[in-house]
Structures are given as C-alpha cells and as structure tokens.
Design a protein around this motif. Structure first.
Motif, PDB file in Angstrom:
ATOM      1  N   ILE A 241      46.107  41.311  47.312  1.00 57.59           N
ATOM      2  CA  ILE A 241      45.431  42.104  46.278  1.00 57.59           C
ATOM      3  C   ILE A 241      44.487  41.207  45.496  1.00 57.59           C
ATOM      4  O   ILE A 241      44.895  40.162  44.987  1.00 57.59           O
ATOM      5  CB  ILE A 241      46.470  42.738  45.332  1.00 57.59           C
ATOM      6  CG1 ILE A 241      47.452  43.610  46.109  1.00 57.59           C
ATOM      7  CG2 ILE A 241      45.770  43.556  44.247  1.00 57.59           C
ATOM      8  CD1 ILE A 241      48.563  44.169  45.253  1.00 57.59           C
ATOM      9  N   PRO A 242      43.222  41.555  45.385  1.00 55.82           N
ATOM     10  CA  PRO A 242      42.297  40.741  44.584  1.00 55.82           C
ATOM     11  C   PRO A 242      42.736  40.690  43.122  1.00 55.82           C
ATOM     12  O   PRO A 242      43.319  41.643  42.593  1.00 55.82           O
ATOM     13  CB  PRO A 242      40.950  41.461  44.750  1.00 55.82           C
ATOM     14  CG  PRO A 242      41.103  42.311  45.967  1.00 55.82           C
ATOM     15  CD  PRO A 242      42.542  42.695  46.026  1.00 55.82           C
ATOM     16  N   ILE A 243      42.442  39.589  42.480  1.00 55.45           N
ATOM     17  CA  ILE A 243      42.800  39.385  41.077  1.00 55.45           C
ATOM     18  C   ILE A 243      41.555  39.587  40.224  1.00 55.45           C
ATOM     19  O   ILE A 243      40.505  38.992  40.484  1.00 55.45           O
ATOM     20  CB  ILE A 243      43.393  37.988  40.861  1.00 55.45           C
ATOM     21  CG1 ILE A 243      44.653  37.820  41.731  1.00 55.45           C
ATOM     22  CG2 ILE A 243      43.737  37.763  39.395  1.00 55.45           C
ATOM     23  CD1 ILE A 243      45.249  36.431  41.661  1.00 55.45           C
ATOM     24  N   LEU A 244      41.691  40.399  39.217  1.00 62.74           N
ATOM     25  CA  LEU A 244      40.541  40.753  38.388  1.00 62.74           C
ATOM     26  C   LEU A 244      39.956  39.542  37.676  1.00 62.74           C
ATOM     27  O   LEU A 244      38.728  39.396  37.589  1.00 62.74           O
ATOM     28  CB  LEU A 244      40.957  41.827  37.366  1.00 62.74           C
ATOM     29  CG  LEU A 244      39.892  42.264  36.352  1.00 62.74           C
ATOM     30  CD1 LEU A 244      38.681  42.861  37.059  1.00 62.74           C
ATOM     31  CD2 LEU A 244      40.477  43.254  35.357  1.00 62.74           C
ATOM     32  N   ASP A 245      40.789  38.678  37.169  1.00 66.01           N
ATOM     33  CA  ASP A 245      40.296  37.525  36.407  1.00 66.01           C
ATOM     34  C   ASP A 245      39.392  36.619  37.239  1.00 66.01           C
ATOM     35  O   ASP A 245      38.544  35.910  36.689  1.00 66.01           O
ATOM     36  CB  ASP A 245      41.468  36.713  35.858  1.00 66.01           C
ATOM     37  CG  ASP A 245      42.227  37.472  34.779  1.00 66.01           C
ATOM     38  OD1 ASP A 245      41.647  38.424  34.235  1.00 66.01           O
ATOM     39  OD2 ASP A 245      43.389  37.133  34.513  1.00 66.01           O
ATOM     40  N   ASP A 246      39.571  36.631  38.544  1.00 68.79           N
ATOM     41  CA  ASP A 246      38.747  35.767  39.398  1.00 68.79           C
ATOM     42  C   ASP A 246      37.329  36.285  39.567  1.00 68.79           C
ATOM     43  O   ASP A 246      36.460  35.548  40.057  1.00 68.79           O
ATOM     44  CB  ASP A 246      39.404  35.621  40.777  1.00 68.79           C
ATOM     45  CG  ASP A 246      40.758  34.928  40.702  1.00 68.79           C
ATOM     46  OD1 ASP A 246      41.004  34.233  39.701  1.00 68.79           O
ATOM     47  OD2 ASP A 246      41.575  35.104  41.633  1.00 68.79           O
ATOM     48  N   PHE A 247      37.087  37.553  39.172  1.00 69.96           N
ATOM     49  CA  PHE A 247      35.775  38.153  39.400  1.00 69.96           C
ATOM     50  C   PHE A 247      35.054  38.517  38.110  1.00 69.96           C
ATOM     51  O   PHE A 247      33.892  38.923  38.164  1.00 69.96           O
ATOM     52  CB  PHE A 247      35.914  39.410  40.267  1.00 69.96           C
ATOM     53  CG  PHE A 247      36.419  39.152  41.657  1.00 69.96           C
ATOM     54  CD1 PHE A 247      35.532  38.888  42.688  1.00 69.96           C
ATOM     55  CD2 PHE A 247      37.773  39.151  41.931  1.00 69.96           C
ATOM     56  CE1 PHE A 247      35.993  38.654  43.974  1.00 69.96           C
ATOM     57  CE2 PHE A 247      38.252  38.925  43.210  1.00 69.96           C
ATOM     58  CZ  PHE A 247      37.354  38.659  44.236  1.00 69.96           C
TER      59      PHE A 247
END
Length: 673
Positions: A241-247
């Motif tokens: 699952i992609p992590i929001l903070d990384d984007f």
C-alpha cells in the motif's frame, strides 16, 4: 389515640400564639388604649342581640380503619347438579386459583378464569434503529491580485476555471455511477439502492468488460476484486500500500513549523539583508477523511430466515489539467528548477476476516455445559442501521501577480489554503448470543471519491529582464484511498437447522420452554443461559460515503524588472504555483458477525465491484482581461465625478474601513500595490 390528637391540637395553637407574640414584639410602638373624647359624637345605646343559632350535630372522633365490601359473584353452573357437589366444586376452584396466584375478578363467573399449565414467555424490547446523515461542505474563494510595480497591469477574468471544472465533473460521471444515490432511511429506499447496485454489477459481469471503453489515462472495472490481496492502484494490483507521507509535496512558505517558537525574545541579525523574492501561489491542501466502524448487533450466531444481500462497491475518479506555459527566457535560465509533474493515484482495498475473541479457559470436554434457559428480546418490524456521509470541497485560488525584486528579502504567499472535512463514526451495539432475523438482510457498503484539479499556470517575464528564477508549476498530488473491511462473513453460510424454526415459533407463541436443539448447539457450549434477539422484520445495514474535492489553482505570474535600484545583481527569485494536494480517504469496517456461524434459510447474493478511472486534460484556454465595461461601472459607482469628463479617475477611500466588514478575511484579496 385521643391523647395524641389532643397533644397535636395544643401544639398547633401554641405555635399560633407564639407567632402572634413575635409580631407584637416586632412593632416599633405599642398602641395605647384611649377612651372616648369629650367632644366626640355620642354613640347610641346598643340593644342586646341574641342569635337563634343552635347546633344539633354530633361530634365524633376520627376512627381510622378500612371499610371493605366485597363484590358479588354470579355463579352459573349450567345444568342442574347434585346439590351436595356445588360447595365442594367451589372450594376446588378456589384452591386451584390460589395455587396459580391468579387475581380474582370482582365481577363475573368462575368460568371466566383461565387456568394454564405453563406461564407465557416474558419478552423484552430490543434496541431500536440507528440512522445518521452527515453533510460537510467547504467553499473557499481566494482569487488574489498583487502588483509590486508602479505600472498598470490589468486584472484577468478567471471565470473560465469554474467552467472547466464543471466540464471535468461531467467527464468523471462515467466512473462514478453510484454518486447519484440519494439519502434514505426506509427499507423500500434501501431495497431500491440494492437493486440498482445489483443490476449494474450484473450487467458488468454479463458483459465481461474490464473497462468502460474510454480513452482516458486509466480505465479499470472489475466485478470480482481480490479480497485480502494487494491493493488496487490505478487499475493494477500492487504488492504494498502506498504511503501518503511519501508523496505529499513540499508546501514551501505555507509549511507549518515542526516546532513552533513560543518565546518572546527579540531576534537580531548582524549580516546584511539578502536580495531575494520567494513567491508561493499554490500549496493548497484539500482533505476529506471519513471513517466508519459499525458493529450493529454483536452476536456469535446469526440466523436469517429470508435472503441475504451483501454488496460492496468502490468507485474512484480523478480529472486534472496541469498544462503550464513558461516564457522561453525563464525556461533557459540556469537557475530553473527541474519541473515535477502531477501524481494521481486511485487506491482501493477489499478485506475480509473472522472475529477472533480473546483467549479464555477451554471448557472441560468430559463434562460439557450447555444452556438450559433463555432471555428473549423482540423487535417488531424492520431494523435499520444507516450511516450516510457526504463531504464536499470547492476551493478556488486563482492568483494574478506582477512581482519584482526590491533589494531585500521579500516573501509573497497568496496560496497555502487548508480545507479539511473530517467525520468519524463508531457504533457499539448490544451483545447477544443468538440473533434471529425473520425477514431479509441488506448489507451495503459503498464509497465514491471524485477529485478535480485545474492547475494551468502562466509564468512570464517582461522585456529586457535578466532571467534568473527557480520556477515550480507542478508537483501536485491527487490521492483517492478507499478501504472496505468486512468482519465475520469469511466462513460460508450454513443451512438453517430445524430447531431454529422451532425457536422462531416458540418466541412467536410465547412458549417459555427453550427448544432442545439450542441446548446442544456446539456454539453455545459453556453457556449457562442464552441471550436471544428476535427481529420480526427485515434488517438493513447501509454505509454510504461520498467524497468530492474540487480545486482551481490557475495562477498568472509576471516577473518585472526591478526599478528601485539601478543595479540589482544576484537577486534570487523562486516562484511556486503548484504543490497542491487533493486527498480523499474513506474507510469502512463492518462487523457483520462476531462468530463463525451464520444460518441462512433463503438465498445468498454477494456482489462486489471496483471502478477506477483517471483523465488527464491538456486544456489550452488562455486567460483574458476583465471586461472593460465592468471596470467602468465600478469606477462610476465609487467616483462622484462624471467619468466622461476626465480620462482618469482617482478613488480615495481615506480612513473609511467599512469595507472590512463585507470582504473575506484574506487580506491579499483586496491588496493592490
């Protein structure tokens, strides 16, 4: 008895005497007795008067007691009988009534009294329905105009941004067929929604389509999403699952300090001031967050006498345009930053699990314990659990600026808006060992997410300007995240046993004897008694979440040459018209059961669908200046002079601050320098 009454009378009058004495003592002056004055009128002689009153009443003391007079009984024994048995039969009936503790009516015959061998089952009222409708709306208009020069630069018309966003909304409708659902709190309305969803899913299944046949960036449809697998990201299954903070983009001037400085000490600076200009016209954050944890009715064993409809639907769509125009002179600058594009992600997760109770001591298999009594709660009619959440964001931040360096450090922030809608719902229902539903069950979970972004920017430089600017016009983020997690329906449904029908009939007939089948059900081993809930009608559990985020951030920035200093070398200019974030996050955790057993007498309908779509527009609409007619009307309204008599009009507001009561709180929205 008489002594107590006399004492009470004496005490009563003594109290009155004491009150009279106190009133007399409170007087400031006593009244002296006086006789008739010498010169006063002569009073006539009064004749003696005698009354003929006499009392012949007999005084009696109060004698407490209860006067009781029993009612008459009309005994009709029908045909003639042997007179010797009449009295004996009466005694036998009275003895039977006394043994059953049945109150005897005042009037009527003994034949009206019903003598039953077993008492009726005592039922209790069950919990009612729970319906919640939440509507959250944010509307922000933040179109700023800034001119840092002494020249004349016309404002521009930004109405085209709203028109393009409306067009984007129409194009996103194909990916969000469930966005038009209307709020309801009736079983017929919920059944209509279930039928519409089921028909759409069935048509998609029959056609075997994996897309909607558009030419968009990504177009994905599946009627059998993988459960407990990887997340779906823009129509593809990913491992993690992609992590929001990384984007999340860097917001520049709008970024909040991690550790705010609360000290009141002064700040001194010895080194000379720099020569820089930092402009942030974007950096807007639009967030919708909705979380629902629903337990409804907590039961380890459920029995559904009708059909079971379970529908999970997720539809996600984004449409954006980030077609920027930058002057060639600025693009060729050695200080130009590397352009970052817009990142858009539709993320969906489907999960299913079985409730794991806390560890406890295992019952002894050699001497098992089963329930031998029960307590029954009954709900007449339908029961509904409805959680309906709608969140809307509409933000415009279309800035028009003419900036220049001033020989010192200058920062300009015309964006940096933050709009957040947050809704969290947690429902903890009552706990039962067995829940029996006499009708059908509708279990609907639906999430709809729409994100629309218009971020076409124009960055220009005036003639004879030495290029030297770091420009960022993209770096936007669109994030749609949806998760549906069902708990308790992982195991297959079991066939309804006969003793469950007997249990339903026993409750309806108010039979106090618990059916024997319940006493030997393995799910109830270790229970001393059962807590049962019986719903005579239908049960519908519906959670609907709709999130819409719309942002228009079309900026027009002109970098003008510095006229304050003859020589202004080495100036650092940073312009950021992007770095916006549109975030929609929705999560549903639905506890359908807290056990591993669900009995079903009817049919099972289990459907799920996932629709993900994204469209990247390359809009080429060019900005236009405001209509001159509107500008002349504004001048005519504010200026007392006739505008036709002079080519120039001077508006002097003086110290009149009445405008502040009607303008938005954004200071930059009314600044013209």
């Amino acid at each position: 008895m008489h002594v107590e009454k006399i004492s009470e009378i004496v005490a009563h009058f003594i109290g009155l005497f004491e009150m009279t004495f106190d009133e007399m003592r409170a007087r400031t002056k006593y009244a002296d007795g006086q006789g008739p004055l010498d010169d006063g009128p002569v009073l006539p002689d009064q004749e003696g008067f005698s009354t003929a009153f006499s009392s012949v009443l007999q005084l009696k003391d109060y004698d407490p007691g209860i006067i009781y007079k029993s009612g008459s009984y009309d005994m009709d024994f029908g045909p003639a009988r042997h007179l010797g048995r009449v009295f004996e039969e009466s005694l036998e009936k009275l003895a039977a009534i006394a043994a059953k503790d049945i109150p005897l009516p005042h009037f009527g015959s003994f034949t009206d009294v019903e003598l039953s061998d077993e008492p009726e089952l005592t039922v209790y009222a069950g919990p009612g329905s729970s319906i919640s409708h939440v509507l959250q709306v944010n509307v922000l208009y933040d179109d700023d105009y800034l001119d840092m020069t002494d020249g004349l630069h016309a404002a521009r018309d930004t109405s085209f941004v709203i028109e393009r966003l409306a067009d984007f909304s129409s194009k996103a409708e194909i990916f969000t067929p469930f966005s038009s659902l209307h709020r309801t709190d009736t079983y017929d309305g919920a059944l209509k929604i279930a039928e519409d969803l089921q028909n759409y899913i069935q048509n998609a299944r029959d056609s075997g389509a994996t897309s909607l046949g558009t030419d968009d960036t990504h177009d994905f449809v599946t009627v059998d999403p993988i459960v407990n697998g990887g997340p779906y990201v823009n129509g593809k299954i990913e491992a993690e699952i992609p992590i929001l903070d990384d984007f999340l983009p860097d917001r520049g001037l709008a970024k909040l300090p991690e550790e705010p400085d609360d000290s009141n000490s002064s700040v001194e600076r010895d080194e000379p001031a720099g020569n820089s200009l930092d402009v942030t016209a974007g950096a807007n954050v639009v967030v919708n967050v909705a979380a629902v944890i629903h337990t409804g009715v907590i039961a380890s064993v459920s029995a559904v006498m009708g059909n079971y409809h379970q529908i999970d639907a997720v539809s996600q769509a984004f449409v954006y345009s980030d077609n920027d125009e930058i002057d060639a002179a600025l693009r060729s600058s050695s200080h130009s930053a590397e352009e970052a594009g817009t990142i858009a992600k539709n993320i969906a997760i489907f999960e299913q699990s079985t409730f794991e109770p806390s560890s406890h001591a295992e019952p002894d298999p050699a001497d098992p314990t089963f329930p031998n009594s029960w307590r029954v709660n009954v709900i007449d009619g339908d029961v509904s659990f409805v959680q309906w959440i709608e969140q809307y964001q509409f933000i415009t931040d279309n800035d028009t600026m003419t900036v220049t360096t001033s020989g010192s450090e200058a920062t300009v922030l015309t964006g940096g808006n933050t709009a957040i809608n947050f809704s969290s719902f947690f429902q903890m229902g009552l706990q039962y060992d067995l829940v029996i539903i006499g009708g059908n069950v509708l279990d609907i979970n639906s999430i709809t997410q729409i994100s629309l972004l218009y971020d076409n920017d124009w960055v220009r430089a005036e003639d004879d300007l030495d290029p030297g600017a770091d420009i960022q016009t993209g770096n936007n983020l669109i994030w749609n995240f949806a998760s549906i997690h069902n708990v308790g329906t992982g195991a297959p449904f079991e066939v309804m046993p006969d003793y469950m029908f007997e249990t339903q009939k026993a409750i309806e007939d108010r039979d106090p004897n618990m059916p024997e089948g319940l006493s030997f059900n393995a799910n109830f081993q270790g229970y001393a008694g059962l807590n049962v809930l019986y719903i005579t009608g239908n049960l519908y559990d519906m959670t609907i979440i709709k999130q819409v985020s719309i942002l228009g951030d079309s900026d027009d920035v002109i970098q003008a040459a510095s006229t304050l200093l003859d020589s202004n070398p080495g100036a650092t200019v940073t312009i950021d018209t992007g770095s916006n974030a549109l975030v929609n996050i929705a999560e549903i955790i639905d506890y359908d059961s807290f056990g591993q057993t669900t009995y079903l007498a009817g049919q099972l309908y289990s459907d799920a669908i996932l629709i993900q779509g994204g469209l990247v527009e390359h809009d080429t609409t060019q900005p236009e200046p405001l209509n001159d007619r509107l500008a002349n009307e504004v001048i005519a309204f504010l200026d007392d002079d006739d505008p036709s008599s002079s080519d120039d009009a001077v508006i002097n507001a003086g110290n009149d601050l009445s405008w502040s009561s009607a303008h938005p709180a954004d200071v930059m929205q009314a600044m013209v320098a």
